[in-house]
Design a protein around this motif. Structure first.
Motif, PDB file in Angstrom:
ATOM      1  N   ALA A 110      34.203  45.563  45.842  1.00 56.70           N
ATOM      2  CA  ALA A 110      35.304  44.605  45.742  1.00 56.70           C
ATOM      3  C   ALA A 110      36.163  44.914  44.515  1.00 56.70           C
ATOM      4  N   PRO A 111      37.481  44.821  44.636  1.00 54.17           N
ATOM      5  CA  PRO A 111      38.355  45.043  43.474  1.00 54.17           C
ATOM      6  C   PRO A 111      38.024  44.073  42.343  1.00 54.17           C
ATOM      7  N   ILE A 112      38.315  44.487  41.143  1.00 55.88           N
ATOM      8  CA  ILE A 112      38.061  43.654  39.968  1.00 55.88           C
ATOM      9  C   ILE A 112      39.397  43.262  39.356  1.00 55.88           C
ATOM     10  N   HIS A 113      39.554  41.961  39.133  1.00 59.27           N
ATOM     11  CA  HIS A 113      40.776  41.452  38.515  1.00 59.27           C
ATOM     12  C   HIS A 113      40.395  40.459  37.419  1.00 59.27           C
ATOM     13  N   GLY A 114      40.987  40.632  36.267  1.00 58.16           N
ATOM     14  CA  GLY A 114      40.796  39.685  35.174  1.00 58.16           C
ATOM     15  C   GLY A 114      39.435  39.723  34.524  1.00 58.16           C
ATOM     16  N   LEU A 116      40.719  46.553  37.919  1.00 56.46           N
ATOM     17  CA  LEU A 116      40.392  47.833  38.563  1.00 56.46           C
ATOM     18  C   LEU A 116      40.503  47.613  40.065  1.00 56.46           C
ATOM     19  N   PRO A 117      41.663  47.881  40.623  1.00 61.17           N
ATOM     20  CA  PRO A 117      41.925  47.512  42.010  1.00 61.17           C
ATOM     21  C   PRO A 117      41.245  48.393  43.049  1.00 61.17           C
ATOM     22  N   CYS A 145      34.415  34.956  36.517  1.00 60.42           N
ATOM     23  CA  CYS A 145      35.007  36.098  35.811  1.00 60.42           C
ATOM     24  C   CYS A 145      34.003  37.234  35.719  1.00 60.42           C
ATOM     25  N   ALA A 146      34.361  38.400  36.206  1.00 68.55           N
ATOM     26  CA  ALA A 146      33.508  39.578  36.076  1.00 68.55           C
ATOM     27  C   ALA A 146      33.498  40.054  34.628  1.00 68.55           C
TER      28      ALA A 146
END
Length: 888
Positions: free
Chosen positions: A652-656, A830-831, A757-758
């Motif tokens: 899965a993409p990571i955002h924020g 990291l899209p 939040c990752a």
């Protein structure tokens, strides 16, 4: 040479040949003939790998092209090519092995949930577990220390050992060496290692090289016998246990020519510490270092094993020695069967694996043993070499900020005085690295005898201990008449296990620890070990120095690291005269003469033909005899792990994402997942207390590794950790963003989890060096860390991160947290995580700064093989393996 029917064994090259009598082998000379290539110059370590590929050629996992490419090494088709290696066996200490048994038990639960037979979860290749990390040095310096420590180990680990007893009853291809019998790597070289295996395969007796993966970073000790093997985490070992190959790029092989002969008085510990510094500075990271050269003639097999043992410390995957006459002599010395020794010689010579002409390496280093002098390494890294004469100044410089910069050496005659900076709190003869070396152990015993004869004694505030890696060692010392002298100086046998070497030094005398704390004494430790990372030996010890066994005894007598043992007296003898180290140091001739009469094969037969029974504390441990392990909801030792539950989409993409920690260089796995005692004031300590465990029963993180609720709270909780997000606070703390609140790492991770939040971790060079501690990756994953970005990674930890579905990304050369000006206030996007799973891919990351400015950078994916990419896609190794078992 008679040729067999190769089709039944997938032998497309027709290389299956008769070795002798009815024993067959996959002949490398025959392979060379079939390919028209001369294999003689190939490094011997690569010949072992080549035979492994040839033997497992099936057209799918190992193709004809794989075999041919490696045979043409170093042509471009071979370099870096991903190959599938099938180890003959798996080796594990209980420190990582018990946690893996818990994972296997959870996999059986998952099979039941899928309506499948749980017994399908079972080792396919022979797997040996040696219980060596559970014993602690609670008692030392007394005649009953051994029995008391063993009793305490069995009582403390009774519940934990229950799953070992269950596994013994349920798993085939699985054996256990019970507590009180030795250290895994020493048992491996003295007992397990065959060098060449002969088994029934496809209706015929087949000979092939012994090989393994071991769940500890010092597994390469067995490379000293010419056995191909290295350390992995328990995560990666799970695949090998089920008969799946270990995927790896064709290793880079660096030749290291050893020349010259060591000077009089130089111990093998001195050699390996000097080599560690030399090789650390010679770019052997993740390489196979293959030793060659004329100096091998003067190195005994135990010397070679000592050097190979520390491969992880000099950054290599293996420290490989070829088979030769010394190998055969050691096999005879340790009581191996004559027919087996004959097989080893026949096979090695037939395959070109016997030490003969120097192989053709891509690169060659040269190390002169004549340059080695008596030395130590410290105070915090095994490559920090220092001559004995330089140890006092090294200590002062390292701890000047703590007030030790002007510390002076105390009077050696003082047996009762206030403690001061530089005083030694722990002196331990420990670890397989050095206790498996009989020459060094005899030297320590002779030095103790000579010191005792002059009226010298160890300083009373020092916790002295002796924890050999096998029962052969004290038997040899007793036969040599040296046990009494070591006992008199406080070096009674305290146990047969890792003990002080493996974060199990136990408590100091209460008045000693109280004085160190009250007076803020910068205390030292001296240990014949392989690691001396910050906080590893003991919380009260600031600086730890690695030294040979006789030097450990000498420093116990001197009492302070500030004494220059090359010129200062160790003490005052019974005649009132000062006694120096030179006065009592045994000659090489005396050591050899003593050794020849004391080390005999019958000692090995006595130690290994029947393992010592630990007694009712072991045999009376209750355990279930059902295919599925019965978890107790009240257990604080054994909890069903969550790694197969509710898995996140690893692609899965990571955002924020937020930075959980920003770390410097050489952060080791002890920093990430400590193994020592659990302090009451930590998250793990509070958790145990809240669940009714009294502080005196907290034990160690190693002992609680089968309880993920303890271990997640212990991740990044080392008391000596330095997080650059909290420069004002040492230990497991960080700063939550955007609130700015100072929290423990666990508290911050839980808050980020609640916020959806990752997390990422950013670090410098050599991230994850040290032990093959899979909980350093498991804990990070459980904290919600999706990505680790570092300037470089140590091999085993990088693999462990991938095995847990955590993506390791590497800064490009010249790029770092400093060059990017990272502060911890940024968020990260990291899209395209899916694209990062191609080995070596460039990965786009966007840094969003608090000012509102964004910056895009490219990072290097350190998912190094296609098999590793499959692990990440599956959410980690355990789901990957489970999927395969379910589909079979």
């Amino acid at each position: 040479m008679q040729q067999g029917n190769g089709e039944a064994m997938g032998d497309s090259f027709g290389a299956l040949r008769l070795l002798h009598d009815d024993v067959w082998h996959h002949s490398l000379p025959a392979l060379g003939e079939a390919l028209g290539v001369d294999l003689a110059p190939l490094p011997i370590s690569l010949k072992v790998l080549l035979e492994n590929l040839l033997r497992h050629e099936d057209g799918v996992t190992v193709t004809r092209e794989d075999v041919a490419a490696l045979a043409h090494w170093p042509q471009p088709a071979a370099l870096g090519r991903e190959v599938s290696f099938h180890p003959a066996r798996v080796l594990m200490p209980d420190s990582s092995g018990v946690a893996l048994l818990v994972d296997l038990a959870a996999m059986r639960d998952a099979m039941v949930a899928r309506g499948r037979d749980p017994r399908r979860v079972n080792p396919v290749v022979p797997t040996d577990l040696v219980i060596d990390h559970s014993v602690r040095t609670d008692f030392s310096g007394t005649a009953d220390a051994l029995s008391r420590n063993l009793s305490a180990e069995l009582e403390r680990n009774r519940e934990r050992f229950g799953i070992v007893r269950w596994a013994m009853s349920q798993f085939s291809n699985f054996s256990v060496v019970p507590p009180g019998n030795g250290i895994v790597h020493q048992v491996n070289i003295e007992r397990f290692a065959k060098v060449v295996v002969c088994d029934e395969k496809h209706g015929r007796r087949l000979a092939y090289p012994d090989s393994l993966v071991g769940m500890d970073s010092h597994t390469p000790m067995v490379n000293g016998l010419g056995v191909f093997g290295w350390g992995v985490g328990g995560i990666e070992a799970a695949t090998a246990i089920f008969g799946q190959p270990v995927g790896l790029p064709t290793p880079r092989v660096v030749g290291c020519r050893l020349v010259g002969a060591p000077s009089v008085g130089v111990m093998c510990t001195d050699i390996v510490l000097a080599l560690t510094k030399f090789l650390r500075g010679s770019d052997v990271l993740a390489a196979v270092v293959e030793f060659c050269g004329p100096a091998l003639d003067s190195l005994s097999l135990p010397d070679r094993a000592t050097i190979a043992n520390m491969a992880a410390e000099y950054g290599a995957t293996m420290g490989f020695f070829p088979v030769d006459g010394e190998t055969l002599a050691y096999l005879r010395q340790t009581g191996r069967d004559p027919a087996q020794i004959d097989l080893v010689e026949r096979y090695a010579k037939a395959q070109g694996m016997w030490r003969d002409a120097e192989p053709a390496f891509q690169s060659m280093l040269e190390f002169d043993l004549r340059d080695v002098e008596p030395c130590l390494a410290g105070p915090s890294r095994p490559e920090s070499l220092v001559p004995v004469a330089g140890a006092p100044q090294r200590f002062r410089e390292a701890f000047a900020a703590l007030g030790a910069g002007e510390a002076v050496a105390p009077q050696v005659a003082s047996m009762q005085r206030p403690l001061q900076h530089g005083d030694i709190a722990i002196a331990a003869i420990a670890s397989c690295t050095n206790t498996a070396n009989p020459h060094q152990m005899i030297a320590a015993g002779l030095l103790a005898r000579n010191a005792l004869a002059r009226g010298l004694r160890s300083k009373p505030w020092i916790k002295t201990s002796f924890s050999p890696g096998s029962r052969v060692v004290p038997a040899m010392l007793t036969k040599a008449g040296l046990t009494q002298a070591l006992d008199a100086l406080g070096f009674q046998v305290a146990g047969f296990g890792c003990m002080s070497c493996g974060s199990g030094a136990g408590a100091l005398a209460e008045h000693v620890s109280a004085e160190i704390a009250a007076q803020k004494i910068v205390a030292a430790g001296v240990i014949s070990s392989n690691r001396n990372f910050d906080g590893r030996l003991h919380a009260s010890v600031r600086g730890t120095f690695l030294a040979s066994p006789p030097l450990v005894v000498a420093y116990a007598i001197a009492g302070s690291i500030l004494h220059d043992l090359t010129r200062d007296p160790l003490g005052v003898g019974s005649d009132g005269r000062p006694v120096t180290l030179a006065d009592i140091w045994p000659s090489d001739a005396d050591i050899r003469a003593c050794l020849e009469g004391a080390l005999t094969p019958d000692l090995y037969h006595a130690a290994y033909e029947t393992y010592v029974d630990p007694g009712a504390g072991w045999t009376d441990i209750p355990y279930a005899q059902t295919p599925v392990f019965p978890w107790s909801p009240d257990s604080m030792f054994l909890r069903r792990p969550p790694f197969l539950d509710d898995m996140v989409d690893a692609q899965a993409p990571i955002h924020g994402a937020r930075m959980l920690l920003m770390l410097g260089d050489n952060v080791n796995t002890d920093h990430i997942s400590p193994g020592g005692s659990i302090p009451p004031e930590t998250d793990a300590g509070r958790y145990l207390a809240e669940n009714g465990v009294p502080p005196n029963r907290f034990g160690t993180y190693i002992g609680r590794r089968a309880n993920h609720d303890v271990m997640i709270r212990g991740t990044f909780a080392n008391l000596r950790l330095r997080n650059e997000l909290t420069p004002e606070r040492e230990g497991g703390f960080t700063r939550h963003r955007p609130s700015g609140e100072l929290l423990t790492v666990f508290e911050a991770a839980e808050r980020y989890r609640a916020e959806g939040c990752a997390c990422i971790v950013v670090a410098g060079v050599n991230y994850g060096c040290g032990s093959s501690r899979d909980w350093a990756a498991k804990g990070a994953s459980m904290l919600g860390v999706r990505i680790v970005i570092a300037e470089s990674f140590e091999r085993i930890h990088r693999s462990n991160l991938v095995g847990m579905g955590v993506l390791p990304l590497q800064f490009q050369p010249g790029q770092s947290r400093r060059s990017l000006g990272l502060t911890g206030e940024e968020t990260f996007d990291l899209p395209d995580i899916a694209g990062a799973l191609a080995p070596g891919a460039m990965v786009t990351a966007r840094i969003n700064r608090a000012s509102g400015v964004s910056e895009t950078i490219s990072l290097i994916s350190r998912v190094d093989t296609r098999r590793e990419a499959d692990w990440v896609r599956s959410g980690g190794v355990l789901p990957y393996v489970l999927k395969g078992l379910d589909a079979a």
